[in-house]
Design a protein around this motif. Structure first.
Motif: not given
Length: 178
Positions: A7-10, A122-129, A139-143, A169-175
């Motif tokens: 898993t990656r967070a994009l 591991p991850g961190l998840y912050f609910q919208q509310d 609204g940020i969630g990262v695993r 990850v940013e480079g991967w998206i750009a490519r």
């Protein structure tokens, strides 16, 4: 089947903003810390505890906990678990994934041995509310999840070829042209 979990967070739009990058880097630090201790002879529980130490420290540094990271890590408190409600790892193999019927001494309290393969995620998840965190975190969630092979003297990250750092990850998206 032999499953693999990666898993990656994009970041939406291809670039992490400052807060997203901070959260991503905290999760990456937790994963790296957990991977660093993997070797034959430790318990599976130690992998989780190591990642959670980083999660507790980061959420305490950001002011999200009612006390210190050390206080939160006490079994009766676990305030940081609000932001990471799952375990850090599960075994991989023939149809293996978080077997609820597994005996503690064979799973969470089991001793890590060469040839075992498991995730570290591991991850961190912050609910919208969630009013316990500043608005910019909501609204940020990262695993970040990789597949780890236990070797005779440590561990090998089987999914290390997939971009892991925010810049990778940013480079991967750009490519990919997205």
């Amino acid at each position: 089947s032999y499953p693999a979990h990666i898993t990656r967070a994009l970041p939406w739009g291809g670039k992490f903003n400052d807060v997203q990058r901070m959260v991503y880097e905290a999760v990456l630090e937790a994963e790296d810390a957990a991977v660093a201790i993997v070797k034959p002879g430790i318990t599976f529980r130690q992998v989780h505890a190591t990642a959670m130490e980083v999660i507790a420290r980061k959420t305490a540094e950001w002011g999200f906990l009612p006390g210190t990271a050390e206080e939160s890590l006490q079994p009766e408190n676990q305030f940081h678990r609000r932001y990471m409600v799952h375990g850090t790892s599960h075994h991989l193999g023939l149809d293996v994934h978080d077997c609820a019927k597994a005996r503690r001494e064979m799973y969470i309290d089991g001793v890590v041995q060469p040839g075992m393969v498991f995730t570290i995620e591991p991850g961190l998840y912050f609910q919208q509310d969630d009013l316990t965190v500043p608005e910019e975190f909501r609204g940020i969630g990262v695993r970040i999840e990789d597949d780890i092979l236990v070797t005779e003297d440590g561990a090998e990250n089987l999914s290390v070829g997939i971009p892991r750092t925010p810049s990778e990850v940013e480079g991967w998206i750009a490519r990919s042209g997205r």
